[in-house]
Design an enzyme around this catalytic site. Structure first.
Site, short mmCIF file in Angstrom:
data_model
loop_
_atom_site.label_atom_id
_atom_site.label_comp_id
_atom_site.label_asym_id
_atom_site.label_seq_id
_atom_site.Cartn_x
_atom_site.Cartn_y
_atom_site.Cartn_z
N LYS A 25 0.86 -1.21 0.00
CA LYS A 25 0.00 0.00 0.00
C LYS A 25 0.88 1.24 0.00
CE LYS A 25 0.99 1.23 4.47
NZ LYS A 25 1.79 2.39 4.85
N ASP A 155 -1.74 -1.45 10.77
CA ASP A 155 -2.35 -1.45 9.44
C ASP A 155 -2.65 -2.85 8.91
OD1 ASP A 155 0.28 -2.03 8.99
OD2 ASP A 155 0.70 -0.31 7.70
#
Ligand code: C5P
Length: 309
Positions: A25, A155
């Site tokens: 990401k 995350d």
């Protein structure tokens, strides 16, 4: 649709072998607020999955738990104790949570995402293992996976579904967002960056005495511009409150920022706590051209697209 969509039975005829793609990401926006009593900072971040993957193969074995690491970014992980690797911690946690005496799995990790680089490489691997083993073991409890993901890192929960999402809290409270596809170029100076060090530097230099911000403003502005204008208007809105601290911790990123801008990137920003920088491009050929111009001065580069899962 989440990561499970990337599952494919490997063509061995053995059902107990599965291959999973674990995408990295970038943070198109990262807003950092106050430090909480538990030590974490309150965030509003716009997570975006990208088409850069680690590959994970899970094989059922008679033994306990094995890890085999290969691939272009494997070298760094040779220094990490097997049991400390997030993929092994994920396998042990899920195994214990569902009452298995041992995981009974060999994890083959082909590492393509740079380690400690702000791209969520370890977190996406952990999420992929949670999803893969949950499917293999018939665990149908999204709440459990969410809870285990949060205990592995801030995350990891995002990577359970990936795509595009706003993360709040310490990053684990997620709201899915739909955005047009983006083309990106990544550059890393070949230095690992410790997330904890960057947050510490941020707190020491900017945290104390800062007025409390209303978190989420930059995320909303970015979403609105991307939906209205596509990447053209987004360059100036890329935002990362950790960027200054990341440059202090890893000054080797500074020439890469200048090079990405000089090569024509629409905007340049630090991903997460660094040390990877990303630049936006108008399309695939623009991204390829930028990457070819900066390749010689970065230790690692990549170009590709966002993933709209
Ligand atoms: O959760 P994760 O292991 O990714 O976090 C690494 C470190 O980054 C934490 O120990 C903390 O120092 C810092 N952090 C933070 N606030 C967050 C996320 C991470 O201060 N929201």
């Amino acid at each position: 649709m989440g990561l499970v969509a990337h599952w494919q039975a490997v063509n061995t005829g053995v059902e107990s072998v599965r291959a999973i793609l674990a995408p990295a990401k970038v943070n198109l926006v990262l807003e950092v607020g106050a430090q909480r009593p538990d030590g974490y900072h309150e965030l509003a971040t716009l997570f975006q999955s990208i088409s850069l993957y680690d590959r994970i193969t899970l094989c059922e074995i008679d033994g306990d738990l094995d890890l085999v690491v290969s691939g272009p970014q494997a070298a760094v992980l040779q220094h990490v104790e097997t049991e400390e690797n997030l993929v092994c911690r994920a396998a042990r946690l899920l195994s214990a949570a569902v009452g298995r005496p041992r995981p009974g799995v060999r994890i083959e990790l082909e590492k393509r995402v740079p380690v400690a680089a702000g791209l969520g490489g370890g977190s996406t691997d952990a999420a992929a293992v949670l999803l893969g083993l949950a499917q293999a073991w018939g665990v149908q409890d999204p709440g459990l996976l969410q809870e285990l993901a949060c205990s592995l890192g801030s995350d990891v929960a995002f990577f359970l579904s990936g795509g595009t999402a706003i993360g709040r809290g310490r990053g684990e409270l997620l709201t899915r967002v739909v955005l047009p596809p983006l083309w990106l170029v990544l550059a890393n100076p070949g230095r690992r960056s410790s997330t904890a060090d960057v947050y510490r530097t941020f707190s020491e230099h900017k945290g104390a005495g800062r007025p409390q911000k209303l978190l989420g403003w930059h995320c909303d502005a970015m979403i609105n511009v991307l939906r209205r204008e596509g990447p053209g208007g987004a360059g100036a809105l890329l935002h990362n409150d950790l960027a200054e601290a990341a440059y202090m911790v890893t000054p080797e990123m500074l020439p890469l920022r200048a090079a990405l801008a000089a090569a024509g990137a629409i905007g340049v920003q630090v991903s997460g706590s660094g040390a990877t920088l990303f630049g936006l491009a108008t399309d695939a050929s623009h991204a390829a051209e930028i990457e070819s111009r900066i390749r010689s001065i970065a230790a690692w580069t990549w170009w590709g697209s966002s993933l709209c899962l």
